[in-house]
Design a protein around this motif. Structure first.
Motif, short mmCIF file in Angstrom:
data_model
loop_
_atom_site.label_atom_id
_atom_site.label_comp_id
_atom_site.label_asym_id
_atom_site.label_seq_id
_atom_site.Cartn_x
_atom_site.Cartn_y
_atom_site.Cartn_z
N CYS A 1 14.39 -12.36 -5.62
CA CYS A 1 13.68 -12.11 -4.34
C CYS A 1 14.67 -12.30 -3.19
O CYS A 1 14.74 -11.49 -2.27
N LYS A 2 15.43 -13.39 -3.24
CA LYS A 2 16.41 -13.68 -2.18
C LYS A 2 17.45 -12.55 -2.11
O LYS A 2 17.79 -12.07 -1.02
N ILE B 1 9.91 -9.94 0.92
CA ILE B 1 9.25 -10.57 -0.23
C ILE B 1 9.08 -12.05 0.12
O ILE B 1 10.06 -12.72 0.45
N ARG B 2 7.87 -12.55 0.01
CA ARG B 2 7.59 -13.95 0.38
C ARG B 2 7.07 -14.70 -0.85
O ARG B 2 6.34 -14.12 -1.66
N SER B 3 7.40 -15.98 -0.93
CA SER B 3 7.05 -16.70 -2.15
C SER B 3 6.85 -18.20 -1.91
O SER B 3 7.44 -18.77 -1.00
N LEU C 1 11.01 -17.21 8.87
CA LEU C 1 11.14 -17.67 7.49
C LEU C 1 12.60 -17.87 7.11
O LEU C 1 13.32 -16.91 6.87
N ARG C 2 13.00 -19.15 7.03
CA ARG C 2 14.40 -19.43 6.69
C ARG C 2 14.65 -19.35 5.19
O ARG C 2 15.75 -19.11 4.76
N ILE C 3 13.59 -19.57 4.40
CA ILE C 3 13.77 -19.56 2.94
C ILE C 3 13.50 -18.15 2.43
O ILE C 3 12.38 -17.64 2.53
N LYS C 4 14.51 -17.53 1.88
CA LYS C 4 14.38 -16.14 1.40
C LYS C 4 14.00 -16.09 -0.08
O LYS C 4 13.75 -15.02 -0.62
N SER C 5 14.01 -17.24 -0.75
CA SER C 5 13.63 -17.28 -2.17
C SER C 5 12.16 -17.71 -2.26
O SER C 5 11.28 -16.86 -2.22
#
Ligand SMILES: NC(=O)c1ccc[n+]([C@@H]2O[C@H](COP(=O)([O-])OP(=O)(O)OC[C@H]3O[C@@H](n4cnc5c(N)ncnc54)[C@H](O)[C@@H]3O)[C@@H](O)[C@H]2O)c1
Length: 310
Positions: free
Chosen positions: A150-151, A161-163, A230-234
């Motif tokens: 996803c990242k 893509i968000r998770s 959104l800082r978290i790409k995973s």
């Protein structure tokens, strides 16, 4: 106006997500899909195998879908019975969706990960977003790989893509699909039917859990957040509360002294022992305002109310 497809709509999370989205999305813009022949709901339903890229693409194009919630997967305990099938479904269905996002056929995706990405060498208490991860199940391996993919797609192809890494989910209406935390739902059903509960984990096994309403709120909240926040790409850590089988047993015995729980741990104990006791979710709180509504006591009360009402 988004046109939304839920994949895996008939499962534990999909059932409640379908209901919640049906309240905020017009009937004509919401589509459910699963591998089974029909839906439990009266919402628009497509039978689609998430492993078929062509079938997915056709249904998504035919219905002008812009946003996908991809929930189909084989969970931790069930996954150990057939590791290759688990890897195949969990990874290849995700690749199908990632590639449709890369081709800009779909604009926005939600895909759940799990605390199963953590392993024996991850820090146990208040496990942070970034820590060593060596998952011991094929499910955990597939979720950790999925997060990294996803990242990769988000950074390389500018996809959206968000998770979220969900803890064990407690819900009342749809039976859980074969995870290591299923005991936390099963025990209520044994209580209700007046049976002894045979717990497959040791009484003091403490794991992070979350109530279904918080799961649904978290998904909706994350999907509404502007992408730039959104800082978290995973995948984001989130926390609900932590509990052990003994804690629920004590609450239920307080209500009915006759209720009995026996503890006979099986292969799932090793999986549970490799997972965190509790989760630190600073990034979710800071980036998209995550806050749980249900703690342990409120969840137990809610389960009892909901199951009695049925
Ligand atoms: N329930 C939990 O405790 C939990 C915790 C963390 C993460 N998650 C994740 O959330 C997602 C949903 O979990 P759940 O508990 O609702 O699972 P579930 O097993 O209850 O539901 C999964 C659904 O996917 C469907 N499905 C299976 N193969 C399919 C295919 N080839 N094509 C289309 N649909 C197919 C199944 O029929 C089922 O309805 C999963 O990705 C899971 O890993 C769940």
């Amino acid at each position: 106006m988004s046109r939304v497809l839920i994949i895996g709509s008939e499962g534990q999370i999909g059932t409640q997500l379908s209901l919640a989205l049906s309240k905020i999305i017009d009937f004509d813009n919401l589509f459910l899909s699963d591998i089974c022949d029909q839906s439990k709901t009266d919402l628009k339903y497509l039978r689609v195998d998430a492993l078929s890229y062509d079938d997915l693409k056709k249904n998504i194009l035919d219905n002008d879908i812009t946003e996908v919630y991809h929930l189909a997967a084989i969970l931790s305990a069930k996954g150990e019975k057939d590791p290759m099938r688990t890897w195949d479904l969990n990874m290849n269905s995700l690749f199908n969706i990632l590639n449709l996002a890369k081709e800009k056929i779909i604009k926005k995706v939600f895909w759940p990960s799990s605390i199963a990405v953590f392993g024996d060498n991850s820090s146990k208490n208040n496990t942070p977003q970034f820590t060593d991860k060596e998952p011991i199940t094929v499910y955990g391996i597939s979720k950790l790989s999925g997060e990294n993919w996803c990242k990769y797609y988000n950074e390389r192809y500018d996809t959206d893509i968000r998770s979220i890494r969900f803890p064990g989910v407690i819900s009342y209406d749809t039976p859980p699909g074969g995870g290591t935390t299923d005991y936390a739902v099963d025990i209520f059903h044994s209580f209700k039917s007046g049976k002894i509960y045979n717990c497959f984990l040791k009484e003091d096994t403490t794991l992070p859990m979350i109530y279904i309403d918080d799961v649904i709120n978290s998904i909706i909240k994350l999907m509404k957040t502007p992408k730039d926040n959104l800082r978290i790409k995973s995948s984001y850590n989130i926390s609900g509360f932590s509990m052990s089988p003994k804690m629920i047993a004590e609450e239920l015995i307080n209500i009915n002294k006759e209720f009995k729980v026996e503890y006979n741990s099986d292969f799932r104990q090793k999986i549970a022992d490799s997972w965190p006791n509790s989760i630190k979710d600073k990034y979710a709180r800071e980036d998209w305002g995550w806050k749980e509504n249900f703690d342990f006591k409120k969840t137990v009360n809610e389960m009892i109310t909901k199951l009695n009402m049925k």
